[in-house]
Write an enzyme that holds these catalytic residues in place. Sequence first.
Site, short mmCIF file in Angstrom:
data_model
loop_
_atom_site.label_atom_id
_atom_site.label_comp_id
_atom_site.label_asym_id
_atom_site.label_seq_id
_atom_site.Cartn_x
_atom_site.Cartn_y
_atom_site.Cartn_z
N SER A 175 0.76 -1.20 -0.28
CA SER A 175 -0.09 0.13 -0.05
C SER A 175 0.92 1.19 -0.13
O SER A 175 2.12 1.09 -0.20
CB SER A 175 -0.88 -0.06 1.18
N LYS A 176 0.27 2.42 -0.19
CA LYS A 176 1.13 3.67 -0.15
C LYS A 176 1.95 3.76 0.96
O LYS A 176 3.00 4.62 0.63
CB LYS A 176 0.05 4.51 -0.09
N ARG A 177 1.66 3.31 1.94
CA ARG A 177 2.68 3.66 3.17
C ARG A 177 4.01 2.83 2.73
O ARG A 177 5.13 3.17 3.35
CB ARG A 177 2.16 3.18 4.37
#
Length: 484
Positions: free
Chosen positions: A256-258
Amino acid sequence: MINRNVVTRFAPSPTGYMHIGNLRTALYSYLIAKHSDGTFILRIEDTDRERLVEGATDVIIDTLKVTGLRYDEGPGVGGANGPYIQSERKEIYLRYAKELVERGAAYYCFCSKERLESLHEEDGVGGGYDRHCRDLPKEEVEANLKAGIPYVIRQKIPLEGTTTYEDAVFGTISTENKELQDQILMKADGYPTYNFCHVVDDHLMGVTHVVRGSEYLTSTPKYALLYDAFGWQRPVFVHLPLLMGRGEDGTVSKLSKRHGAVSFADLCADGYMPEAIVNYIALLGWCPKNTENEFFTLDELTKAFSLDGINKSPSVFDYEKLLWFNGEYIRKLTPEEFKERALPFISNPPMDKLDRILPLVQPRIGKLSEIDGKIAFFSALPDYDAAELFQNKKNKVTPDVARDMLSGIVSALSGVFEWNNDALYAALTAYAEQSGIKSGAVLFVARAAVSGLSVTPGGATEIMEILGKDETLARLQIAAERLG
Ligand code: GLU
Protein backbone atom coordinates in the site's frame (compact mmCIF):
# COMPACT_ATOMS: atom_id res chain seq x y z
CA MET A 1 -9.90 -29.73 -19.66
CA ILE A 2 -10.44 -26.82 -21.97
CA ASN A 3 -9.73 -27.45 -25.62
CA ARG A 4 -10.72 -24.08 -26.94
CA ASN A 5 -8.30 -21.32 -27.87
CA VAL A 6 -7.06 -19.58 -24.78
CA VAL A 7 -9.05 -16.45 -23.99
CA THR A 8 -8.19 -14.30 -20.99
CA ARG A 9 -9.40 -10.96 -19.83
CA PHE A 10 -8.35 -8.08 -17.66
CA ALA A 11 -11.45 -6.78 -15.93
CA PRO A 12 -10.64 -3.74 -13.82
CA SER A 13 -13.15 -1.53 -12.06
CA PRO A 14 -12.54 2.13 -12.93
CA THR A 15 -12.30 3.26 -9.34
CA GLY A 16 -9.04 5.18 -9.35
CA TYR A 17 -5.42 4.90 -10.34
CA MET A 18 -3.79 1.77 -11.74
CA HIS A 19 -2.38 -0.10 -8.77
CA ILE A 20 0.76 -2.03 -9.50
CA GLY A 21 -1.02 -5.23 -8.39
CA ASN A 22 -3.69 -4.65 -11.02
CA LEU A 23 -1.04 -4.12 -13.63
CA ARG A 24 0.53 -7.43 -12.67
CA THR A 25 -2.87 -9.11 -13.09
CA ALA A 26 -3.21 -7.52 -16.53
CA LEU A 27 0.30 -8.62 -17.45
CA TYR A 28 -0.15 -12.25 -16.39
CA SER A 29 -3.52 -12.39 -18.08
CA TYR A 30 -1.97 -11.03 -21.26
CA LEU A 31 0.98 -13.42 -21.07
CA ILE A 32 -1.20 -16.49 -20.54
CA ALA A 33 -3.23 -15.62 -23.62
CA LYS A 34 -0.35 -14.59 -25.83
CA HIS A 35 1.88 -17.50 -24.88
CA SER A 36 -0.72 -19.71 -26.56
CA ASP A 37 -1.49 -17.30 -29.35
CA GLY A 38 -4.82 -16.67 -27.69
CA THR A 39 -7.09 -13.67 -27.21
CA PHE A 40 -6.71 -11.01 -24.56
CA ILE A 41 -9.78 -8.96 -23.68
CA LEU A 42 -10.15 -5.72 -21.75
CA ARG A 43 -13.49 -5.41 -19.96
CA ILE A 44 -14.45 -2.42 -17.83
CA GLU A 45 -16.41 -3.42 -14.74
CA ASP A 46 -18.32 -0.30 -13.83
CA THR A 47 -21.54 -1.58 -12.28
CA ASP A 48 -20.70 -0.31 -8.81
CA ARG A 49 -21.84 3.18 -9.69
CA GLU A 50 -20.91 4.71 -6.35
CA ARG A 51 -17.24 3.86 -6.66
CA LEU A 52 -16.71 5.18 -10.17
CA VAL A 53 -13.95 7.72 -10.62
CA GLU A 54 -13.99 9.97 -13.63
CA GLY A 55 -11.09 9.42 -15.97
CA ALA A 56 -10.15 6.06 -14.44
CA THR A 57 -11.02 4.13 -17.61
CA ASP A 58 -8.67 6.36 -19.60
CA VAL A 59 -5.91 5.67 -17.10
CA ILE A 60 -6.43 1.93 -17.56
CA ILE A 61 -6.40 2.16 -21.34
CA ASP A 62 -3.34 4.44 -21.36
CA THR A 63 -1.45 2.15 -19.01
CA LEU A 64 -2.07 -0.88 -21.19
CA LYS A 65 -0.92 1.11 -24.18
CA VAL A 66 2.26 2.41 -22.58
CA THR A 67 3.18 -1.04 -21.27
CA GLY A 68 2.47 -2.71 -24.62
CA LEU A 69 -0.32 -4.96 -23.31
CA ARG A 70 -2.35 -4.72 -26.49
CA TYR A 71 -5.82 -6.17 -26.18
CA ASP A 72 -7.60 -7.93 -29.00
CA GLU A 73 -11.10 -7.07 -27.85
CA GLY A 74 -12.27 -4.24 -25.67
CA PRO A 75 -13.34 -0.60 -25.51
CA GLY A 76 -12.20 1.34 -28.53
CA VAL A 77 -11.15 -1.84 -30.31
CA GLY A 78 -14.44 -3.69 -30.49
CA GLY A 79 -14.83 -7.42 -31.00
CA ALA A 80 -17.45 -10.07 -31.52
CA ASN A 81 -18.60 -10.12 -27.90
CA GLY A 82 -19.06 -6.44 -27.11
CA PRO A 83 -19.90 -4.09 -25.67
CA TYR A 84 -16.97 -4.40 -23.28
CA ILE A 85 -18.18 -1.90 -20.73
CA GLN A 86 -20.55 -3.54 -18.29
CA SER A 87 -22.85 -0.56 -17.82
CA GLU A 88 -23.69 -0.95 -21.51
CA ARG A 89 -24.72 -4.58 -20.97
CA LYS A 90 -27.36 -4.11 -18.26
CA GLU A 91 -30.21 -5.85 -20.07
CA ILE A 92 -28.13 -8.96 -20.61
CA TYR A 93 -27.63 -9.47 -16.89
CA LEU A 94 -31.30 -9.08 -15.96
CA ARG A 95 -32.19 -11.66 -18.58
CA TYR A 96 -29.70 -14.15 -17.18
CA ALA A 97 -30.69 -13.43 -13.60
CA LYS A 98 -34.30 -14.23 -14.48
CA GLU A 99 -33.16 -17.41 -16.14
CA LEU A 100 -31.42 -18.36 -12.94
CA VAL A 101 -34.65 -17.76 -11.00
CA GLU A 102 -36.42 -20.06 -13.46
CA ARG A 103 -33.75 -22.67 -12.87
CA GLY A 104 -34.30 -22.46 -9.12
CA ALA A 105 -30.81 -21.15 -8.44
CA ALA A 106 -31.82 -17.58 -7.58
CA TYR A 107 -34.76 -15.76 -6.04
CA TYR A 108 -36.39 -12.35 -5.71
CA CYS A 109 -35.87 -10.66 -2.39
CA PHE A 110 -38.17 -7.79 -1.34
CA CYS A 111 -36.69 -7.10 2.07
CA SER A 112 -36.54 -3.41 2.90
CA LYS A 113 -33.35 -1.63 3.74
CA GLU A 114 -34.54 -1.20 7.31
CA ARG A 115 -35.16 -4.91 7.71
CA LEU A 116 -31.71 -5.74 6.37
CA GLU A 117 -30.10 -3.18 8.62
CA SER A 118 -31.84 -4.58 11.67
CA LEU A 119 -30.54 -8.04 10.74
CA HIS A 120 -26.99 -6.80 10.71
CA GLU A 121 -27.48 -5.30 14.14
CA GLU A 122 -28.87 -8.49 15.57
CA ASP A 123 -26.00 -10.74 14.66
CA GLY A 124 -23.58 -8.01 15.64
CA VAL A 125 -20.98 -8.87 12.99
CA GLY A 126 -22.60 -7.26 9.99
CA GLY A 127 -22.99 -10.76 8.65
CA GLY A 128 -25.43 -12.53 6.50
CA TYR A 129 -28.88 -12.36 5.14
CA ASP A 130 -31.38 -14.65 6.89
CA ARG A 131 -32.87 -16.00 3.65
CA HIS A 132 -36.24 -14.54 4.53
CA CYS A 133 -37.44 -14.40 0.89
CA ARG A 134 -35.80 -17.61 -0.26
CA ASP A 135 -39.01 -19.62 -0.28
CA LEU A 136 -41.71 -17.04 -0.86
CA PRO A 137 -44.74 -18.56 -2.61
CA LYS A 138 -44.76 -17.89 -6.34
CA GLU A 139 -48.02 -15.92 -6.11
CA GLU A 140 -46.58 -13.59 -3.49
CA VAL A 141 -43.54 -12.94 -5.65
CA GLU A 142 -45.70 -12.16 -8.64
CA ALA A 143 -48.00 -9.88 -6.65
CA ASN A 144 -44.99 -8.01 -5.25
CA LEU A 145 -43.48 -7.59 -8.69
CA LYS A 146 -46.81 -6.35 -10.04
CA ALA A 147 -47.15 -3.88 -7.19
CA GLY A 148 -43.73 -2.52 -8.12
CA ILE A 149 -42.09 -3.31 -4.79
CA PRO A 150 -38.35 -2.81 -5.17
CA TYR A 151 -36.41 -6.04 -5.25
CA VAL A 152 -33.00 -7.57 -5.56
CA ILE A 153 -32.23 -11.01 -6.97
CA ARG A 154 -30.16 -13.31 -4.76
CA GLN A 155 -28.23 -16.46 -5.45
CA LYS A 156 -29.84 -19.56 -3.91
CA ILE A 157 -26.83 -21.29 -2.43
CA PRO A 158 -27.41 -24.97 -1.60
CA LEU A 159 -27.89 -25.33 2.16
CA GLU A 160 -25.82 -28.45 2.41
CA GLY A 161 -22.82 -30.07 0.79
CA THR A 162 -19.53 -28.64 -0.37
CA THR A 163 -18.42 -26.82 -3.47
CA THR A 164 -15.02 -27.66 -4.86
CA TYR A 165 -13.00 -26.14 -7.64
CA GLU A 166 -9.50 -26.50 -8.97
CA ASP A 167 -7.29 -23.47 -9.02
CA ALA A 168 -4.32 -23.57 -11.37
CA VAL A 169 -2.08 -22.03 -8.71
CA PHE A 170 -3.63 -22.87 -5.35
CA GLY A 171 -4.87 -26.37 -6.14
CA THR A 172 -8.15 -27.83 -4.90
CA ILE A 173 -10.32 -25.41 -2.95
CA SER A 174 -13.33 -26.81 -1.07
CA THR A 175 -15.89 -24.79 0.81
CA GLU A 176 -18.87 -25.92 2.83
CA ASN A 177 -21.96 -24.42 1.23
CA LYS A 178 -23.28 -23.39 4.60
CA GLU A 179 -20.37 -20.94 4.81
CA LEU A 180 -21.63 -19.14 1.71
CA GLN A 181 -24.15 -16.28 1.69
CA ASP A 182 -27.15 -15.89 -0.57
CA GLN A 183 -25.37 -13.02 -2.22
CA ILE A 184 -27.09 -10.34 -4.27
CA LEU A 185 -26.83 -10.81 -8.04
CA MET A 186 -29.02 -7.93 -9.21
CA LYS A 187 -29.27 -4.79 -7.13
CA ALA A 188 -32.33 -2.59 -6.56
CA ASP A 189 -30.86 0.03 -8.91
CA GLY A 190 -31.11 -2.45 -11.77
CA TYR A 191 -27.35 -2.96 -11.95
CA PRO A 192 -25.84 -6.39 -11.40
CA THR A 193 -23.20 -6.97 -8.75
CA TYR A 194 -19.65 -7.84 -9.75
CA ASN A 195 -20.29 -11.29 -8.29
CA PHE A 196 -22.84 -11.99 -10.96
CA CYS A 197 -22.06 -10.06 -14.09
CA HIS A 198 -18.44 -11.08 -14.35
CA VAL A 199 -19.53 -14.72 -14.52
CA VAL A 200 -22.09 -13.99 -17.24
CA ASP A 201 -19.54 -11.98 -19.20
CA ASP A 202 -16.72 -14.45 -18.79
CA HIS A 203 -19.03 -17.09 -20.20
CA LEU A 204 -20.43 -14.97 -23.04
CA MET A 205 -16.99 -13.70 -23.98
CA GLY A 206 -15.60 -17.23 -24.10
CA VAL A 207 -13.04 -16.64 -21.37
CA THR A 208 -11.13 -19.87 -20.74
CA HIS A 209 -8.80 -18.66 -17.98
CA VAL A 210 -9.96 -16.29 -15.27
CA VAL A 211 -6.83 -14.59 -13.94
CA ARG A 212 -7.14 -12.36 -10.88
CA GLY A 213 -5.84 -11.60 -7.40
CA SER A 214 -6.07 -14.18 -4.66
CA GLU A 215 -8.55 -12.02 -2.72
CA TYR A 216 -11.13 -13.75 -4.93
CA LEU A 217 -10.14 -17.28 -3.92
CA THR A 218 -12.83 -17.55 -1.27
CA SER A 219 -15.65 -16.09 -3.41
CA THR A 220 -14.95 -18.33 -6.35
CA PRO A 221 -17.02 -21.25 -5.01
CA LYS A 222 -20.08 -19.01 -5.42
CA TYR A 223 -19.06 -18.30 -8.99
CA ALA A 224 -18.47 -21.98 -9.64
CA LEU A 225 -22.02 -22.64 -8.43
CA LEU A 226 -23.31 -20.07 -10.90
CA TYR A 227 -21.53 -21.76 -13.81
CA ASP A 228 -22.99 -25.07 -12.69
CA ALA A 229 -26.51 -23.68 -12.31
CA PHE A 230 -26.44 -22.34 -15.86
CA GLY A 231 -24.94 -25.57 -17.12
CA TRP A 232 -21.87 -23.71 -18.37
CA GLN A 233 -18.36 -25.07 -18.46
CA ARG A 234 -16.25 -23.60 -15.68
CA PRO A 235 -13.13 -21.72 -16.79
CA VAL A 236 -9.66 -22.44 -15.44
CA PHE A 237 -9.27 -20.32 -12.33
CA VAL A 238 -5.87 -18.70 -11.90
CA HIS A 239 -5.50 -16.77 -8.68
CA LEU A 240 -2.31 -14.78 -8.29
CA PRO A 241 -0.29 -14.55 -5.09
CA LEU A 242 -0.68 -11.56 -2.83
CA LEU A 243 1.55 -8.58 -3.40
CA MET A 244 3.16 -7.34 -0.20
CA GLY A 245 5.33 -4.44 0.88
CA ARG A 246 7.99 -4.30 3.59
CA GLY A 247 7.59 -1.57 6.19
CA GLU A 248 10.47 0.35 7.76
CA ASP A 249 10.35 -1.95 10.77
CA GLY A 250 10.75 -4.95 8.48
CA THR A 251 7.17 -6.19 8.82
CA VAL A 252 5.44 -7.34 5.69
CA SER A 253 1.86 -6.38 4.84
CA LYS A 254 -0.34 -5.90 1.81
CA LEU A 255 1.38 -3.47 -0.58
CA SER A 256 0.00 0.00 0.00
CA LYS A 257 0.94 3.65 -0.18
CA ARG A 258 2.78 3.51 3.12
CA HIS A 259 5.41 1.35 1.40
CA GLY A 260 5.99 3.83 -1.43
CA ALA A 261 4.43 4.67 -4.78
CA VAL A 262 1.97 1.94 -5.73
CA SER A 263 0.37 3.33 -8.84
CA PHE A 264 1.89 2.83 -12.25
CA ALA A 265 1.56 6.55 -12.99
CA ASP A 266 3.34 7.55 -9.78
CA LEU A 267 6.20 5.17 -10.46
CA CYS A 268 6.59 6.59 -13.96
CA ALA A 269 6.46 10.14 -12.60
CA ASP A 270 9.18 9.13 -10.19
CA GLY A 271 11.39 8.18 -13.12
CA TYR A 272 10.88 4.45 -13.45
CA MET A 273 10.58 3.25 -17.03
CA PRO A 274 7.52 1.25 -18.10
CA GLU A 275 9.63 -1.60 -19.54
CA ALA A 276 11.55 -1.92 -16.30
CA ILE A 277 8.36 -1.92 -14.24
CA VAL A 278 6.80 -4.59 -16.46
CA ASN A 279 9.94 -6.73 -16.32
CA TYR A 280 10.18 -6.40 -12.56
CA ILE A 281 6.54 -7.15 -11.78
CA ALA A 282 6.59 -10.15 -14.12
CA LEU A 283 8.98 -11.71 -11.61
CA LEU A 284 6.78 -10.89 -8.63
CA GLY A 285 4.92 -14.17 -8.48
CA TRP A 286 6.36 -16.00 -11.47
CA CYS A 287 9.65 -17.80 -11.82
CA PRO A 288 11.25 -18.38 -15.22
CA LYS A 289 12.47 -21.92 -15.79
CA ASN A 290 15.97 -23.13 -16.68
CA THR A 291 17.52 -19.71 -16.66
CA GLU A 292 19.17 -17.33 -14.27
CA ASN A 293 18.34 -14.46 -16.56
CA GLU A 294 16.11 -11.80 -15.07
CA PHE A 295 15.88 -9.48 -18.06
CA PHE A 296 12.94 -10.03 -20.35
CA THR A 297 11.29 -7.91 -22.97
CA LEU A 298 7.54 -8.34 -23.29
CA ASP A 299 8.06 -10.69 -26.23
CA GLU A 300 10.55 -12.75 -24.29
CA LEU A 301 8.16 -12.92 -21.36
CA THR A 302 5.43 -14.10 -23.70
CA LYS A 303 7.61 -16.95 -24.90
CA ALA A 304 8.86 -17.93 -21.46
CA PHE A 305 5.69 -17.57 -19.45
CA SER A 306 3.91 -20.62 -18.13
CA LEU A 307 1.10 -21.17 -15.68
CA ASP A 308 3.03 -23.67 -13.63
CA GLY A 309 5.74 -21.10 -12.96
CA ILE A 310 3.33 -18.98 -10.90
CA ASN A 311 3.99 -19.20 -7.15
CA LYS A 312 1.35 -19.22 -4.51
CA SER A 313 3.42 -17.67 -1.76
CA PRO A 314 3.08 -13.90 -1.43
CA SER A 315 5.65 -11.74 -3.22
CA VAL A 316 7.26 -8.72 -1.66
CA PHE A 317 7.61 -5.63 -3.79
CA ASP A 318 11.19 -4.52 -3.31
CA TYR A 319 11.78 -0.90 -4.29
CA GLU A 320 15.55 -1.34 -4.15
CA LYS A 321 15.35 -4.15 -6.66
CA LEU A 322 13.11 -2.12 -8.96
CA LEU A 323 15.59 0.76 -8.75
CA TRP A 324 18.41 -1.56 -9.74
CA PHE A 325 16.36 -2.97 -12.63
CA ASN A 326 15.49 0.50 -13.78
CA GLY A 327 19.13 1.61 -13.70
CA GLU A 328 20.05 -1.36 -15.86
CA TYR A 329 17.32 -0.41 -18.32
CA ILE A 330 18.56 3.19 -18.37
CA ARG A 331 22.05 1.95 -19.18
CA LYS A 332 20.72 0.04 -22.20
CA LEU A 333 19.26 3.13 -23.86
CA THR A 334 21.08 4.73 -26.78
CA PRO A 335 22.16 8.35 -26.11
CA GLU A 336 19.24 9.57 -28.24
CA GLU A 337 16.72 7.43 -26.40
CA PHE A 338 18.13 8.49 -23.08
CA LYS A 339 17.85 12.14 -24.00
CA GLU A 340 14.23 11.70 -25.02
CA ARG A 341 13.36 9.98 -21.74
CA ALA A 342 15.43 12.39 -19.67
CA LEU A 343 14.11 15.69 -21.02
CA PRO A 344 10.73 15.64 -19.23
CA PHE A 345 12.64 15.22 -15.96
CA ILE A 346 14.92 18.24 -16.39
CA SER A 347 13.43 21.51 -15.24
CA ASN A 348 15.73 23.94 -17.08
CA PRO A 349 17.58 21.85 -19.62
CA PRO A 350 20.82 23.56 -20.74
CA MET A 351 20.15 22.56 -24.33
CA ASP A 352 23.53 23.65 -25.70
CA LYS A 353 25.40 21.39 -23.28
CA LEU A 354 22.92 18.56 -22.85
CA ASP A 355 24.45 16.15 -25.33
CA ARG A 356 27.70 16.31 -23.38
CA ILE A 357 26.16 16.31 -19.91
CA LEU A 358 23.82 13.37 -20.29
CA PRO A 359 26.49 10.73 -20.96
CA LEU A 360 27.91 11.64 -17.55
CA VAL A 361 24.68 10.81 -15.74
CA GLN A 362 23.39 7.86 -17.74
CA PRO A 363 25.74 5.35 -16.08
CA ARG A 364 25.16 6.79 -12.63
CA ILE A 365 21.43 6.90 -11.91
CA GLY A 366 18.71 4.48 -10.86
CA LYS A 367 15.76 6.57 -11.99
CA LEU A 368 15.19 9.49 -14.29
CA SER A 369 14.07 11.85 -11.54
CA GLU A 370 17.64 11.80 -10.17
CA ILE A 371 18.95 13.63 -13.23
CA ASP A 372 17.78 17.12 -12.37
CA GLY A 373 19.52 17.25 -9.02
CA LYS A 374 22.69 15.77 -10.47
CA ILE A 375 23.10 18.23 -13.34
CA ALA A 376 21.69 21.48 -11.96
CA PHE A 377 25.19 22.72 -11.10
CA PHE A 378 26.05 23.00 -14.79
CA SER A 379 23.50 25.79 -15.16
CA ALA A 380 24.14 27.54 -11.86
CA LEU A 381 26.88 27.17 -9.31
CA PRO A 382 25.21 26.14 -6.07
CA ASP A 383 25.80 28.12 -2.93
CA TYR A 384 28.27 26.27 -0.75
CA ASP A 385 30.18 26.55 2.48
CA ALA A 386 33.83 26.57 1.38
CA ALA A 387 35.18 25.55 4.78
CA GLU A 388 33.05 22.43 4.64
CA LEU A 389 33.37 21.59 0.96
CA PHE A 390 37.15 21.74 0.93
CA GLN A 391 37.59 19.57 3.99
CA ASN A 392 38.24 16.10 2.62
CA LYS A 393 39.96 13.43 4.67
CA LYS A 394 40.45 10.90 1.91
CA ASN A 395 42.45 13.31 -0.23
CA LYS A 396 44.03 15.04 2.76
CA VAL A 397 42.52 18.35 1.69
CA THR A 398 41.81 21.18 4.14
CA PRO A 399 40.62 24.72 3.30
CA ASP A 400 44.23 25.97 3.68
CA VAL A 401 45.61 23.31 1.36
CA ALA A 402 42.83 23.99 -1.14
CA ARG A 403 43.52 27.75 -1.16
CA ASP A 404 47.16 27.20 -2.10
CA MET A 405 46.24 24.65 -4.72
CA LEU A 406 43.61 26.83 -6.38
CA SER A 407 46.10 29.45 -7.53
CA GLY A 408 48.30 26.71 -8.97
CA ILE A 409 45.30 25.16 -10.74
CA VAL A 410 44.29 28.50 -12.22
CA SER A 411 47.71 29.17 -13.62
CA ALA A 412 48.02 25.63 -14.97
CA LEU A 413 44.70 25.97 -16.76
CA SER A 414 45.27 29.48 -18.07
CA GLY A 415 47.85 27.99 -20.41
CA VAL A 416 45.44 25.42 -21.87
CA PHE A 417 44.14 26.51 -25.25
CA GLU A 418 42.66 23.30 -26.64
CA TRP A 419 39.94 23.19 -24.02
CA ASN A 420 39.17 19.49 -23.88
CA ASN A 421 39.18 16.72 -21.34
CA ASP A 422 42.54 15.24 -22.33
CA ALA A 423 44.38 18.54 -22.40
CA LEU A 424 42.85 19.62 -19.12
CA TYR A 425 43.73 16.34 -17.50
CA ALA A 426 47.29 16.58 -18.73
CA ALA A 427 47.60 20.14 -17.39
CA LEU A 428 46.28 19.27 -13.94
CA THR A 429 48.35 16.13 -13.51
CA ALA A 430 51.45 17.97 -14.68
CA TYR A 431 50.79 20.64 -12.09
CA ALA A 432 50.34 17.94 -9.41
CA GLU A 433 53.60 16.30 -10.33
CA GLN A 434 55.56 19.56 -10.39
CA SER A 435 54.31 20.54 -6.96
CA GLY A 436 54.63 17.08 -5.47
CA ILE A 437 50.91 16.83 -4.66
CA LYS A 438 48.86 13.70 -5.27
CA SER A 439 46.86 14.19 -8.45
CA GLY A 440 43.75 12.87 -6.69
CA ALA A 441 43.88 15.87 -4.34
CA VAL A 442 44.27 18.34 -7.20
CA LEU A 443 41.40 16.80 -9.12
CA PHE A 444 39.23 16.81 -6.00
CA VAL A 445 39.81 20.49 -5.34
CA ALA A 446 39.27 21.40 -8.98
CA ARG A 447 36.05 19.39 -9.18
CA ALA A 448 34.64 20.77 -5.94
CA ALA A 449 35.44 24.31 -7.06
CA VAL A 450 33.80 24.06 -10.48
CA SER A 451 30.72 22.20 -9.25
CA GLY A 452 30.25 23.44 -5.69
CA LEU A 453 29.66 19.78 -4.79
CA SER A 454 31.64 16.96 -3.27
CA VAL A 455 29.88 14.33 -5.36
CA THR A 456 29.29 14.88 -9.07
CA PRO A 457 28.61 12.88 -12.18
CA GLY A 458 31.85 12.92 -14.10
CA GLY A 459 35.33 13.99 -13.11
CA ALA A 460 36.85 17.47 -12.79
CA THR A 461 38.13 17.74 -16.33
CA GLU A 462 35.00 16.33 -17.96
CA ILE A 463 32.99 18.96 -16.14
CA MET A 464 35.45 21.72 -17.04
CA GLU A 465 35.31 20.80 -20.71
CA ILE A 466 31.54 21.19 -20.67
CA LEU A 467 31.59 24.43 -18.67
CA GLY A 468 34.12 26.03 -21.01
CA LYS A 469 37.21 28.04 -20.13
CA ASP A 470 35.64 31.31 -18.97
CA GLU A 471 33.10 29.71 -16.69
CA THR A 472 35.66 27.30 -15.28
CA LEU A 473 38.11 30.05 -14.43
CA ALA A 474 35.33 32.18 -12.97
CA ARG A 475 34.24 29.34 -10.68
CA LEU A 476 37.80 28.66 -9.57
CA GLN A 477 38.10 32.36 -8.77
CA ILE A 478 34.91 32.27 -6.70
CA ALA A 479 36.23 29.28 -4.73
CA ALA A 480 39.49 31.12 -4.01
CA GLU A 481 37.53 34.15 -2.79
CA ARG A 482 35.26 32.06 -0.59
CA LEU A 483 38.29 30.44 0.98
CA GLY A 484 39.46 33.96 1.86
N1 GLU B 1 -13.46 -5.81 -11.31
C1 GLU B 1 -12.74 -6.72 -10.47
C2 GLU B 1 -11.59 -5.99 -9.84
O1 GLU B 1 -11.17 -4.95 -10.33
C3 GLU B 1 -12.19 -7.82 -11.33
C4 GLU B 1 -11.87 -9.09 -10.65
C5 GLU B 1 -11.76 -10.16 -11.71
O2 GLU B 1 -10.81 -10.10 -12.48
O3 GLU B 1 -12.64 -11.00 -11.78
O4 GLU B 1 -11.09 -6.41 -8.82
